[in-house]
Design an enzyme around this catalytic site. Structure first.
Site, mmCIF file in Angstrom:
data_model
loop_
_atom_site.group_PDB
_atom_site.id
_atom_site.type_symbol
_atom_site.label_atom_id
_atom_site.label_comp_id
_atom_site.label_asym_id
_atom_site.label_seq_id
_atom_site.Cartn_x
_atom_site.Cartn_y
_atom_site.Cartn_z
ATOM 1 C CB CYS A 223 36.968 -82.415 -132.643
ATOM 2 S SG CYS A 223 35.196 -82.359 -132.434
ATOM 3 C CB SER B 64 32.119 -85.026 -140.971
ATOM 4 O OG SER B 64 31.196 -85.438 -139.997
ATOM 5 C CD GLU C 59 41.374 -79.739 -129.732
ATOM 6 O OE1 GLU C 59 41.063 -79.336 -128.610
ATOM 7 O OE2 GLU C 59 41.065 -80.859 -130.171
HETATM 8 FE FE1 SF4 Z 1 30.643 -81.407 -134.761
HETATM 9 FE FE2 SF4 Z 1 30.855 -80.981 -132.146
HETATM 10 FE FE3 SF4 Z 1 29.926 -79.051 -133.713
HETATM 11 FE FE4 SF4 Z 1 28.415 -81.212 -133.226
HETATM 12 S S1 SF4 Z 1 29.072 -79.652 -131.723
HETATM 13 S S2 SF4 Z 1 28.757 -80.251 -135.243
HETATM 14 S S3 SF4 Z 1 30.003 -82.822 -133.148
HETATM 15 S S4 SF4 Z 1 32.003 -79.906 -133.733
#
Ligand code: SF4
Length: 350
Positions: free
Chosen positions: A341, A193, A89
């Protein structure tokens, strides 16, 4: 034609092992030239090479499979298919400057298993190549070019889509380097992030060629046991080790553009009390100048988790402010298309 997730560069080298280095530079420049939409447009390459590229190398590694647009028209979410059939995505969001922010994925699924996250429920299938990450920018750039009535400029990128970017370190770093070289994106407009994997954070800190983009660490709790229950990959002693790392990071990168943010998703009755806000403020202020970005929970990934009430969010932020912490709140967008996400990929997998 390329059908496995190797990079264009690897494939180009196999096709043309004796070409001088400037040829590859010409190709990268072509990929980022606005208005050029296929290898046919790259007239500065020899005709035979252009034909080989048409036959063998995808101009774009992503194809939009499903596209959803929010009712407000300010958020567009694409489920994209890659050359091996895997899907990721990517999201295009209007920002306050009448420009666009894109949210990109770095992996198919994710191994981190954060309890609130739809992508975490999928597990990890594979990491993306540099091309598959970088082409998310090119995909939205071309999508906008086909809609001239919309603002055209992509000004910001956040790595907050599927995957943990720092477990795909080299591809993410190559992508950042490419974007900073070949687009008008600046380092202060890109945010990586991470869930805060300590070995990767140490690697980044010791890496003189890591680009000076912004970093956001997903904290979610200033209590070790609680954080472990939200982010299962939390190392023992994560919080003191993160505090130690963050102090060294701030000292080493003592520039505004390297600034660090802690992300904190607010979950009703889990981590949103005034006492927990004070605990967070104490943790942050002991480290130094770090902004806290609170995120209202807006996914449907975990039915037992609820979004914090508006009053709880306000009180939480006020407590942080009273304690001297700079706090922002992420705007929730595209709720009607499940823009957080992994939700589209997860619902398709079901
Ligand atoms: Fe990011 Fe989701 Fe992976 Fe956690 S589980 S690091 S929030 S994509």
């Amino acid at each position: 034609m390329l059908t496995s997730p190797s990079t264009r560069y690897e494939h180009f080298q196999t096709l043309f092992p004796n070409e001088p280095a400037y040829r590859w530079r010409q190709i990268v420049t072509a990929l980022y030239t606005p208005g050029w939409r296929s290898w046919t447009d790259v007239k500065n390459l020899p005709a035979a090479m252009r034909q080989a590229l048409i036959d063998e190398l995808p101009w774009q590694t992503l194809t939009i499979d499903t596209l959803q647009t929010s009712a407000a028209g300010d958020t567009h979410k694409a489920l994209c298919r890659m050359v091996d059939g895997q899907k990721i995505e990517t999201v295009l969001m209007a920002n306050a400057r009448d420009q666009w922010t894109i949210c990109v994925s770095s992996q198919v699924g994710c191994a981190m298993g954060c309890v609130f996250c739809a992508t975490g429920k999928l597990g990890l299938t594979r990491s993306l190549t540099t091309d598959e990450i970088a082409d998310q920018y090119r995909l939205w750039r071309d999508w906008l070019a086909d809609r001239p009535a919309l603002p055209q400029r992509i000004s910001n990128v956040v790595f907050m889509g599927m995957g943990e970017p720092l477990t795909n370190y080299d591809a993410v770093k190559d992508t950042l380097t490419t974007w900073l070289t070949d687009t008008d994106l600046g380092p202060t407009h890109i945010t990586v992030s991470s869930v805060g994997l300590l070995p990767q954070l140490e690697k980044l800190l010791a890496d003189p060629t890591w680009p000076s983009v912004r970093l956001a660490i997903s904290l979610h709790a200033a209590d070790g046991a609680l954080r472990k229950s939200i982010v299962p990959t939390s190392a023992p002693d994560f919080l003191p080790q993160l505090a130690d790392w963050a102090k060294r990071f701030l000292h080493a990168k003592n520039k505004r553009r390297n600034h660090l943010t802690f992300e904190y998703i607010l979950l009703a009755g889990v981590n949103d009390s005034p006492r927990q806000a004070k605990q967070l403020a104490d943790f942050v202020t002991r480290i130094g100048k770090i902004k806290v970005n609170v995120i209202p929970y807006n996914t449907i990934a975990a039915p037992d988790l609820q979004a914090s009430a508006t009053t709880a969010i306000t009180q939480f932020k006020q407590k942080l402010t009273d304690c001297g912490v700079v706090v922002t709140q992420r705007k929730t967008m595209g709720d009607d298309i499940a823009a957080a996400c992994g939700q589209l990929a997860a619902s398709e997998q079901k």
